[in-house]
Design a protein around this motif. Structure first.
Motif, PDB file in Angstrom:
ATOM      1  N   THR A  82       1.728  -1.474  28.020  1.00 24.52           N
ATOM      2  CA  THR A  82       0.277  -1.688  28.039  1.00 24.52           C
ATOM      3  C   THR A  82      -0.456  -0.418  27.627  1.00 24.52           C
ATOM      4  O   THR A  82      -1.438  -0.455  26.869  1.00 24.52           O
ATOM      5  CB  THR A  82      -0.168  -2.134  29.441  1.00 24.52           C
ATOM      6  OG1 THR A  82       0.523  -3.350  29.784  1.00 24.52           O
ATOM      7  CG2 THR A  82      -1.663  -2.378  29.496  1.00 24.52           C
ATOM      8  N   TYR A  83       0.023   0.727  28.120  1.00 25.17           N
ATOM      9  CA  TYR A  83      -0.560   2.028  27.764  1.00 25.17           C
ATOM     10  C   TYR A  83      -0.442   2.289  26.263  1.00 25.17           C
ATOM     11  O   TYR A  83      -1.426   2.677  25.607  1.00 25.17           O
ATOM     12  CB  TYR A  83       0.154   3.124  28.563  1.00 25.17           C
ATOM     13  CG  TYR A  83      -0.169   4.528  28.126  1.00 25.17           C
ATOM     14  CD1 TYR A  83      -1.311   5.179  28.586  1.00 25.17           C
ATOM     15  CD2 TYR A  83       0.692   5.223  27.266  1.00 25.17           C
ATOM     16  CE1 TYR A  83      -1.602   6.481  28.185  1.00 25.17           C
ATOM     17  CE2 TYR A  83       0.409   6.520  26.870  1.00 25.17           C
ATOM     18  CZ  TYR A  83      -0.736   7.147  27.331  1.00 25.17           C
ATOM     19  OH  TYR A  83      -1.024   8.431  26.923  1.00 25.17           O
ATOM     20  N   LEU A  84       0.741   2.076  25.702  1.00 23.85           N
ATOM     21  CA  LEU A  84       0.941   2.336  24.282  1.00 23.85           C
ATOM     22  C   LEU A  84       0.131   1.367  23.414  1.00 23.85           C
ATOM     23  O   LEU A  84      -0.362   1.746  22.346  1.00 23.85           O
ATOM     24  CB  LEU A  84       2.427   2.239  23.940  1.00 23.85           C
ATOM     25  CG  LEU A  84       3.302   3.348  24.544  1.00 23.85           C
ATOM     26  CD1 LEU A  84       4.784   3.039  24.328  1.00 23.85           C
ATOM     27  CD2 LEU A  84       2.951   4.714  23.947  1.00 23.85           C
ATOM     28  N   ALA A  85      -0.032   0.133  23.878  1.00 17.44           N
ATOM     29  CA  ALA A  85      -0.858  -0.825  23.150  1.00 17.44           C
ATOM     30  C   ALA A  85      -2.320  -0.389  23.168  1.00 17.44           C
ATOM     31  O   ALA A  85      -3.023  -0.486  22.151  1.00 17.44           O
ATOM     32  CB  ALA A  85      -0.711  -2.218  23.758  1.00 17.44           C
ATOM     33  N   ALA A  86      -2.795   0.119  24.312  1.00 17.92           N
ATOM     34  CA  ALA A  86      -4.181   0.573  24.424  1.00 17.92           C
ATOM     35  C   ALA A  86      -4.454   1.756  23.489  1.00 17.92           C
ATOM     36  O   ALA A  86      -5.575   1.935  23.011  1.00 17.92           O
ATOM     37  CB  ALA A  86      -4.485   0.956  25.869  1.00 17.92           C
ATOM     38  N   ARG A  87      -3.424   2.551  23.221  1.00 23.00           N
ATOM     39  CA  ARG A  87      -3.547   3.681  22.310  1.00 23.00           C
ATOM     40  C   ARG A  87      -3.371   3.276  20.846  1.00 23.00           C
ATOM     41  O   ARG A  87      -3.486   4.112  19.946  1.00 23.00           O
ATOM     42  CB  ARG A  87      -2.501   4.746  22.656  1.00 23.00           C
ATOM     43  CG  ARG A  87      -2.778   5.468  23.960  1.00 23.00           C
ATOM     44  CD  ARG A  87      -1.630   6.402  24.315  1.00 23.00           C
ATOM     45  NE  ARG A  87      -1.347   7.367  23.258  1.00 23.00           N
ATOM     46  CZ  ARG A  87      -1.927   8.564  23.139  1.00 23.00           C
ATOM     47  NH1 ARG A  87      -2.841   8.939  24.028  1.00 23.00           N
ATOM     48  NH2 ARG A  87      -1.606   9.384  22.154  1.00 23.00           N
ATOM     49  N   GLY A  88      -3.072   2.011  20.613  1.00 25.05           N
ATOM     50  CA  GLY A  88      -2.889   1.531  19.255  1.00 25.05           C
ATOM     51  C   GLY A  88      -1.543   1.871  18.656  1.00 25.05           C
ATOM     52  O   GLY A  88      -1.336   1.729  17.442  1.00 25.05           O
ATOM     53  N   GLU A  89      -0.583   2.277  19.509  1.00 29.37           N
ATOM     54  CA  GLU A  89       0.744   2.651  19.014  1.00 29.37           C
ATOM     55  C   GLU A  89       1.713   1.481  18.971  1.00 29.37           C
ATOM     56  O   GLU A  89       2.736   1.553  18.277  1.00 29.37           O
ATOM     57  CB  GLU A  89       1.304   3.792  19.860  1.00 29.37           C
ATOM     58  CG  GLU A  89       0.456   5.056  19.800  1.00 29.37           C
ATOM     59  CD  GLU A  89       1.069   6.208  20.566  1.00 29.37           C
ATOM     60  OE1 GLU A  89       2.102   6.717  20.113  1.00 29.37           O
ATOM     61  OE2 GLU A  89       0.505   6.584  21.623  1.00 29.37           O
ATOM     62  N   LEU A  90       1.414   0.436  19.716  1.00 29.78           N
ATOM     63  CA  LEU A  90       2.243  -0.766  19.728  1.00 29.78           C
ATOM     64  C   LEU A  90       1.345  -1.993  19.818  1.00 29.78           C
ATOM     65  O   LEU A  90       0.206  -1.902  20.298  1.00 29.78           O
ATOM     66  CB  LEU A  90       3.188  -0.761  20.932  1.00 29.78           C
ATOM     67  CG  LEU A  90       4.459   0.085  20.863  1.00 29.78           C
ATOM     68  CD1 LEU A  90       5.209  -0.006  22.190  1.00 29.78           C
ATOM     69  CD2 LEU A  90       5.359  -0.344  19.718  1.00 29.78           C
ATOM     70  N   PRO A  91       1.845  -3.156  19.394  1.00 34.00           N
ATOM     71  CA  PRO A  91       1.107  -4.394  19.657  1.00 34.00           C
ATOM     72  C   PRO A  91       1.007  -4.641  21.165  1.00 34.00           C
ATOM     73  O   PRO A  91       1.712  -4.015  21.959  1.00 34.00           O
ATOM     74  CB  PRO A  91       1.981  -5.464  18.978  1.00 34.00           C
ATOM     75  CG  PRO A  91       2.836  -4.722  18.003  1.00 34.00           C
ATOM     76  CD  PRO A  91       3.071  -3.374  18.611  1.00 34.00           C
ATOM     77  N   GLU A  92       0.154  -5.566  21.545  1.00 34.03           N
ATOM     78  CA  GLU A  92       0.044  -5.938  22.954  1.00 34.03           C
ATOM     79  C   GLU A  92       1.392  -6.469  23.441  1.00 34.03           C
ATOM     80  O   GLU A  92       2.135  -7.087  22.662  1.00 34.03           O
ATOM     81  CB  GLU A  92      -1.026  -7.016  23.145  1.00 34.03           C
ATOM     82  CG  GLU A  92      -2.432  -6.559  22.831  1.00 34.03           C
ATOM     83  CD  GLU A  92      -2.920  -5.486  23.805  1.00 34.03           C
ATOM     84  OE1 GLU A  92      -2.467  -5.499  24.976  1.00 34.03           O
ATOM     85  OE2 GLU A  92      -3.741  -4.648  23.397  1.00 34.03           O
TER      86      GLU A  92
END
Length: 205
Positions: A82-92
């Motif tokens: 969830t953290y990495l998705a919020a940073r735009g580094e991974l999909p949700e």
């Protein structure tokens, strides 16, 4: 009560608690980019170095039968995604498919089920158990870098249907040289799978 049902912190061994406040704070850190000598062709993130509470939890789970940590680590991985998705580094997270990295039988405690696969199954994110190692795979302890890579490449096999519709994230417990993740990512990419990264609990070396 501890005499009847002994509890100790899985991270540091402190008595009277399953996971102490200090270890919880340490394990609450978000994942960051990590690099290995054999880097996969995708970004790799880790929650921390293979030391202190991170190392303690893995040992407690795999060597001491602390299966209460499976559910806890599933929550850690989910929060990290969830953290990495919020940073735009991974999909949700709900847009991903998790693929547990293959494990050697010697890496499992007493022949028990693959703990990485167990953790993935508890995340409530779709999981594809599609890669594994042949029985001929050797324990990599003491091997040279080249031997580790050859051992992984020679023994990795595709098992079951490959995920084709969604981006894939590899997950593992510890990354050392990177041989397993590199081999797995390259094999899946060669098969047309959209591998977007890998997430490990700790990074050694």
């Amino acid at each position: 009560m501890d005499i009847v049902l002994p509890h100790e912190c899985a991270g540091c061994g402190r008595g009277g608690v399953r996971l102490c406040a200090h270890c919880r704070r340490t394990l609450r850190q978000p994942p960051g980019r990590t690099y290995a000598r054999l880097s996969p062709p995708v970004p790799v993130w880790s929650f921390g170095p293979h030391a202190g509470p991170h190392r303690g939890v893995i040992i407690a789970l795999k060597a001491r039968g602390r299966h209460d940590m499976v559910e806890y680590l599933a929550r850690v991985y989910t929060a990290g995604l969830t953290y990495l998705a919020a940073r735009g580094e991974l999909p949700e997270p709900e847009e991903l498919v998790l693929v547990p990295a293959p494990s050697r039988r010697s890496a499992r405690a007493g022949g028990t089920a693959d703990v990485v696969a167990q953790i993935a199954d508890r995340t409530q994110i779709p999981v594809a158990h599609c890669v594994g190692y042949r029985r001929t795979v050797r324990d990599s302890v003491g091997m040279s870098l080249a031997a580790r890579k050859e051992n992984a490449q020679r023994n990795l096999v595709i098992r079951g249907e490959l995920p084709a519709a969604k981006p894939v994230l590899l997950i593992d417990d510890v990354i050392t040289t990177g041989a397993t993740l590199q081999t797995t990512a390259m094999r899946l990419i060669a098969e047309g799978v959209n591998v977007v990264g890998a997430l490990t609990f700790s990074a050694a070396g």
